[in-house]
Each structure stands twice: as structure tokens, then as C-alpha cells.
Enzyme design. Sequence first.
Site, mmCIF file in Angstrom:
data_model
loop_
_atom_site.group_PDB
_atom_site.id
_atom_site.type_symbol
_atom_site.label_atom_id
_atom_site.label_comp_id
_atom_site.label_asym_id
_atom_site.label_seq_id
_atom_site.Cartn_x
_atom_site.Cartn_y
_atom_site.Cartn_z
ATOM 1 N N THR A 1 0.873 -1.172 0.000
ATOM 2 C CA THR A 1 0.000 0.000 0.000
ATOM 3 C C THR A 1 0.915 1.229 0.000
ATOM 4 N N THR B 1 -1.589 -2.954 19.497
ATOM 5 C CA THR B 1 -1.231 -1.597 19.912
ATOM 6 C C THR B 1 -1.786 -1.287 21.297
ATOM 7 N N ASP B 2 -1.213 -0.277 21.947
ATOM 8 C CA ASP B 2 -1.775 0.180 23.236
ATOM 9 C C ASP B 2 -3.083 0.947 23.040
ATOM 10 N N GLU B 3 -3.363 1.362 21.787
ATOM 11 C CA GLU B 3 -4.550 2.214 21.565
ATOM 12 C C GLU B 3 -5.855 1.475 21.818
ATOM 13 N N TYR C 1 -9.411 3.254 13.782
ATOM 14 C CA TYR C 1 -8.177 2.454 13.764
ATOM 15 C C TYR C 1 -8.111 1.544 14.981
ATOM 16 N N SER D 1 -10.632 -1.199 15.019
ATOM 17 C CA SER D 1 -10.335 -2.299 14.091
ATOM 18 C C SER D 1 -9.225 -3.190 14.648
ATOM 19 N N LYS D 2 -8.253 -2.588 15.329
ATOM 20 C CA LYS D 2 -7.201 -3.406 15.944
ATOM 21 C C LYS D 2 -7.783 -4.227 17.101
ATOM 22 N N ASN E 1 5.905 3.879 18.418
ATOM 23 C CA ASN E 1 7.278 3.639 17.942
ATOM 24 C C ASN E 1 7.809 4.866 17.210
ATOM 25 N N LYS F 1 3.359 10.380 10.241
ATOM 26 C CA LYS F 1 3.261 10.262 11.693
ATOM 27 C C LYS F 1 4.067 11.392 12.342
ATOM 28 N N VAL G 1 0.850 21.199 15.164
ATOM 29 C CA VAL G 1 0.588 20.550 16.458
ATOM 30 C C VAL G 1 -0.917 20.594 16.704
ATOM 31 N N ARG H 1 1.969 10.724 24.732
ATOM 32 C CA ARG H 1 2.246 9.424 24.129
ATOM 33 C C ARG H 1 3.475 8.836 24.830
ATOM 34 N N ASP I 1 -7.705 20.318 16.465
ATOM 35 C CA ASP I 1 -7.420 19.031 17.098
ATOM 36 C C ASP I 1 -7.972 17.876 16.256
HETATM 37 P P1 NAD Z 1 2.803 0.837 8.405
HETATM 38 O O1 NAD Z 1 1.546 1.503 8.005
HETATM 39 O O2 NAD Z 1 4.093 1.572 8.322
HETATM 40 O O3 NAD Z 1 3.002 -0.507 7.553
HETATM 41 C C1 NAD Z 1 1.947 -1.386 7.286
HETATM 42 C C2 NAD Z 1 2.442 -2.376 6.224
HETATM 43 O O4 NAD Z 1 1.376 -3.322 5.988
HETATM 44 C C3 NAD Z 1 2.756 -1.722 4.874
HETATM 45 O O5 NAD Z 1 3.965 -2.227 4.353
HETATM 46 C C4 NAD Z 1 1.581 -2.130 3.994
HETATM 47 O O6 NAD Z 1 1.914 -2.217 2.615
HETATM 48 C C5 NAD Z 1 1.220 -3.495 4.587
HETATM 49 N N1 NAD Z 1 -0.167 -3.891 4.322
HETATM 50 C C6 NAD Z 1 -1.289 -3.132 4.480
HETATM 51 N N2 NAD Z 1 -2.374 -3.844 4.127
HETATM 52 C C7 NAD Z 1 -1.936 -5.079 3.764
HETATM 53 C C8 NAD Z 1 -2.572 -6.267 3.316
HETATM 54 N N3 NAD Z 1 -3.909 -6.322 3.165
HETATM 55 N N4 NAD Z 1 -1.825 -7.360 3.035
HETATM 56 C C9 NAD Z 1 -0.480 -7.313 3.167
HETATM 57 N N5 NAD Z 1 0.189 -6.212 3.572
HETATM 58 C C10 NAD Z 1 -0.533 -5.111 3.875
HETATM 59 O O7 NAD Z 1 2.553 0.298 9.882
HETATM 60 P P2 NAD Z 1 3.562 0.230 11.136
HETATM 61 O O8 NAD Z 1 3.572 1.544 11.807
HETATM 62 O O9 NAD Z 1 4.817 -0.397 10.704
HETATM 63 O O10 NAD Z 1 2.753 -0.774 12.088
HETATM 64 C C11 NAD Z 1 2.896 -2.182 11.927
HETATM 65 C C12 NAD Z 1 1.979 -2.876 12.925
HETATM 66 O O11 NAD Z 1 2.313 -2.494 14.246
HETATM 67 C C13 NAD Z 1 0.502 -2.522 12.742
HETATM 68 O O12 NAD Z 1 -0.253 -3.698 12.950
HETATM 69 C C14 NAD Z 1 0.232 -1.496 13.842
HETATM 70 O O13 NAD Z 1 -1.101 -1.561 14.261
HETATM 71 C C15 NAD Z 1 1.178 -1.983 14.926
HETATM 72 N N6 NAD Z 1 1.682 -0.941 15.847
HETATM 73 C C16 NAD Z 1 2.240 0.208 15.349
HETATM 74 C C17 NAD Z 1 2.775 1.146 16.236
HETATM 75 C C18 NAD Z 1 3.430 2.410 15.752
HETATM 76 O O14 NAD Z 1 3.774 3.264 16.566
HETATM 77 N N7 NAD Z 1 3.650 2.578 14.452
HETATM 78 C C19 NAD Z 1 2.715 0.904 17.613
HETATM 79 C C20 NAD Z 1 2.119 -0.277 18.073
HETATM 80 C C21 NAD Z 1 1.622 -1.200 17.178
HETATM 81 O O1 DAU Z 2 0.161 4.097 20.370
HETATM 82 C C1 DAU Z 2 0.487 3.279 19.286
HETATM 83 C C2 DAU Z 2 0.008 3.909 18.009
HETATM 84 O O2 DAU Z 2 0.865 5.016 17.748
HETATM 85 C C3 DAU Z 2 -0.015 2.944 16.835
HETATM 86 O O3 DAU Z 2 -0.945 1.920 17.096
HETATM 87 C C4 DAU Z 2 -0.388 3.677 15.536
HETATM 88 O O4 DAU Z 2 -0.307 2.800 14.431
HETATM 89 C C5 DAU Z 2 0.585 4.826 15.341
HETATM 90 O O5 DAU Z 2 0.242 5.554 14.188
HETATM 91 C C6 DAU Z 2 0.590 5.747 16.566
HETATM 92 O O6 DAU Z 2 -0.673 6.430 16.687
HETATM 93 P P1 DAU Z 2 -0.738 7.987 17.107
HETATM 94 O O7 DAU Z 2 -2.025 8.537 16.652
HETATM 95 O O8 DAU Z 2 -0.381 8.137 18.553
HETATM 96 O O9 DAU Z 2 0.509 8.530 16.231
HETATM 97 P P2 DAU Z 2 0.701 9.855 15.372
HETATM 98 O O10 DAU Z 2 2.144 9.917 15.027
HETATM 99 O O11 DAU Z 2 -0.295 9.954 14.264
HETATM 100 O O12 DAU Z 2 0.381 11.018 16.411
HETATM 101 C C7 DAU Z 2 1.102 11.123 17.613
HETATM 102 C C8 DAU Z 2 0.515 12.266 18.403
HETATM 103 O O13 DAU Z 2 0.843 13.483 17.723
HETATM 104 C C9 DAU Z 2 -0.987 12.230 18.488
HETATM 105 O O14 DAU Z 2 -1.385 12.710 19.774
HETATM 106 C C10 DAU Z 2 -1.450 13.185 17.412
HETATM 107 C C11 DAU Z 2 -0.331 14.204 17.353
HETATM 108 N N1 DAU Z 2 -0.082 14.801 16.032
HETATM 109 C C12 DAU Z 2 0.091 13.963 14.963
HETATM 110 C C13 DAU Z 2 0.334 14.481 13.696
HETATM 111 C C14 DAU Z 2 0.486 13.538 12.521
HETATM 112 C C15 DAU Z 2 0.027 16.176 15.885
HETATM 113 O O15 DAU Z 2 -0.098 16.927 16.864
HETATM 114 N N2 DAU Z 2 0.272 16.698 14.630
HETATM 115 C C16 DAU Z 2 0.402 15.901 13.534
HETATM 116 O O16 DAU Z 2 0.603 16.434 12.408
#
Ligand code: NAD
Ligand code: DAU
Length: 358
Positions: free
Chosen positions: A35, A133-135, A159, A162-163, A189, A198, A215, A223, A290
Site C-alpha cells: 500500500t 497496539t496500546d490504543e 483504527y 479495528s485493531k 514507535n 506520523k 501541532v 504518548r 485538534d
Molecule cells: P505501516 O503503516 O508503516 O506498515 C503497514 C504495512 O502493511 C505496509 O507495508 C503495507 O503495505 C502493509 N499492508 C497493508 N495492508 C496489507 C494487506 N492487506 N496485506 C499485506 N500487507 C498489507 O505500519 P507500522 O507503523 O509499521 O505498524 C505495523 C503494525 O504495528 C501494525 O499492525 C500497527 O497496528 C502496529 N503498531 C504500530 C505502532 C506504531 O507506533 N507505528 C505501535 C504499536 C503497534
Molecule cells: O500508540 C500506538 C500507536 O501510535 C499505533 O498503534 C499507531 O499505528 C501509530 O500511528 C501511533 O498512533 P498515534 O495517533 O499516537 O501517532 P501519530 O504519530 O499519528 O500522532 C502522535 C501524536 O501526535 C498524536 O497525539 C497526534 C499528534 N499529532 C500527529 C500528527 C500527525 C500532531 O499533533 N500533529 C500531527 O501532524
Amino acid sequence: MAILVTGGAGFIGSNFVLDWLAQSEETLVNLDKLTYAGNLRNLESLQNDPRHVFVHGDIGDTAQVGQLLARHQIRAVLHFAAESHVDRSISGPRAFIQTNVVGTFSLLEAVRAYWQALAPAQQAAFRFLHVSTDEVYGSLEPEAPAFTEAHRYAPNSPYSASKAASDHLVRAYHHTYGLPVLTTHCSNNYGPLHFPEKLIPLMIVNALAGKALPVYGDGQQVRDWLFVNDHCSALRTVLAAGQPGQTYNVGGWNEKPNLEIVQRVCALLDELQPRADGLPYASQISFVADRPGHDRRYAIDARKLSADLGWKPAETFESGIRKTVQWYLDHPQWVQEVQSGAYRDWVQSHYAQAGSAA
Ligand code: NAD
Ligand code: DAU
């Protein structure tokens, strides 16, 4: 024997693939739909490595997944593939239900059929590690204790809902069929290869491009940040020693308000690559509307993982954020290709045959 990683071209998945192959000779089959979030550039260093088998495909394709499991005699599945961005889930939730819920269900069905046909010893050794995820726990009050594994589910965004649904399916496959599952709940992460939609990578690339640093709201949402390699080491630990049916929280005890994160990124950029006009990058901060339904605070209690399995993070927030900012400064081409969309052209020209790996 081999392991199957889903979503291994995304942020955490590609860091995991690189980390795994840096310390194991075992073949890793990487199933990714590519994707917008999947970027094979992340795995360029593995292009000629026979241990990495990339397969362009969908977790929802039960037949293809079944073939992969059998052909490679998969002993463990690590399920990363998902739609992962909360803001995208607000503007377009359907893809999140399709991938995270229906896709995980389809994957579980393929895995169940494969696993049920294994010999008893292989069945017992098999693992399905679901990366959650913790969410799913919802939002914490300012003084409330951090989430333990016993915290009730209260997902607030499409999101996280769905998780949560996928977590319940994984749990049910253990309870009903005995599938040896493990579920991890990790906090936010950050690190190299993070797609700049992100917070942290967006702030770095916008700052360097002279753009506003948006922001949300008052910037006081909290977070709990973990360097991505520490998440990878936690996943390896849980895979090797976790008890089937158990869930494990993963976090580094690094709670910080968003505004503080943005200010820290700006200060590091001021030090490492100052603006030509001498002004601080923080002058680019702009408070914007927000996020609807924005969770105020997440915090992970990771004591179970450390007490039961001995895992500890290696990075402090200070060391991890410095490495992260430096990585983006050192990889302007990666950033440019992601921003222009050229990484997708590159995938087509360099991996035209990748789909045939299936
Ligand atoms: P990401 O969006 O960077 O990557 C998702 C990957 O999944 C992409 O490579 C995409 O091509 C692939 N994908 C999407 N739909 C697919 C499908 N139908 N079949 C096969 N591949 C598919 O996500 P991420 O940030 O690397 O997160 C990875 C996992 O970790 C997720 O399950 C997310 O919920 C979980 N997670 C993320 C965070 C975070 O902070 N990013 C924290 C905790 C848990
Ligand atoms: O907690 C784990 C989750 O962390 C994962 O499950 C998700 O996949 C991952 O995307 C992340 O979710 P968040 O919503 O916490 O991450 P994001 O980086 O989108 O946003 C972090 C915080 O920053 C959130 O409180 C929203 C804020 N934010 C985000 C963006 C993109 C801003 O203030 N400005 C922005 O432009």
C-alpha cells in the site's frame, strides 16, 4: 523451516526484517501488499539475500497465504500488516475494517487450516504473533496508572476499534481451536524508515523543508515513545519465550506531551543542521485544529514482559531521538522519494519480478 512476516515493507515490519536477518540464518518470507505505506526501498540491502523471500500479496488472499505456509514450512507468523494511521482511519475507515479485521480473519483462517494439518510436535511449536497496539485500551486520565494487560478495552478511533476487533479474533482462535497465539500491545514507535505522515518524521521533514509544524490542539496529549529496534527485540523475545494465549505490553516508560517531542526535534535540528537564517526551527510550530476524538494520554506498564521474559529496552528517549533525527538527515533521498511518490516507481522498475516469488 521459515518464518512469515506480514507487512514487512512498512515502518516496523521492515525494521523487524532487517533486525531478524542481522541475527538469524532462518529464511524470512515477507508478504506485503505494498500500500502507500509499504516501501521496498527500506529493504534494498536485502535485494540479493536468499534468506529474504519477498511476496507481493494480500493477507486477505487465503489461498495464496495457504500456499506460502505450506511451501516454506512456516513455523511462525508475525502479523504486522495493517492500516496504521489514526487520521486516515477518521477520514476513511473502510480500509481499516477491510485490512485489520477482515484481512486478519482471512489470515487466521489460512493459518488454522495449515496448523491443523501439522504433526503434533510441529503444532505445539508453532506460533502466531499478533502485533497489536496500546490504543485498544483507550485514553488515560492524567494521574491514572499505566495500562496493564488486564486493562479493559475501550478503543476510541476507527483504527483502534479495528485493531481491537482483530485482537478478539486472535484470542478466539486460541480459545476455540487451540492455535498457539501471542499478542503484543506496543506504545508509539519512532526511528528510521518511519513514514512521514506520523508525528516525529513529519516534524523532521517539514522542519527541514521550511514548512509549518502542525501541532494538534494544545499539544499536551501524552504518548509513550519506544525506539523501533526495542520493539523488534521485544517481539523476538515474545516469539521465543512467550506463553501461548498470553498478551504482553511493550513500552519504554517514556511518556511525553506532543509539544515537548516537537520542541526536542527542533532543538536537535538546531544543533545538527541549523537554519540558514539562524532562527530556531521551533519558530515553525503552528497550532492547528485538534484530531476528532483525540485520545489524551497513553502509557504502557511493561512490567510483565520484563519480569516474565527478561526484556528491557536498550535506548533511552534521548539516545533514540538523536539517532532518529540523524538518520533523516543522512537519508535525504529516502525522504525525497517518499514525498514525491518516486519510491513506488522504483518498486515497479526494480521489483517487477517480485510478485512471481509467490
Ligand atoms: P505501516 O503503516 O508503516 O506498515 C503497514 C504495512 O502493511 C505496509 O507495508 C503495507 O503495505 C502493509 N499492508 C497493508 N495492508 C496489507 C494487506 N492487506 N496485506 C499485506 N500487507 C498489507 O505500519 P507500522 O507503523 O509499521 O505498524 C505495523 C503494525 O504495528 C501494525 O499492525 C500497527 O497496528 C502496529 N503498531 C504500530 C505502532 C506504531 O507506533 N507505528 C505501535 C504499536 C503497534
Ligand atoms: O500508540 C500506538 C500507536 O501510535 C499505533 O498503534 C499507531 O499505528 C501509530 O500511528 C501511533 O498512533 P498515534 O495517533 O499516537 O501517532 P501519530 O504519530 O499519528 O500522532 C502522535 C501524536 O501526535 C498524536 O497525539 C497526534 C499528534 N499529532 C500527529 C500528527 C500527525 C500532531 O499533533 N500533529 C500531527 O501532524
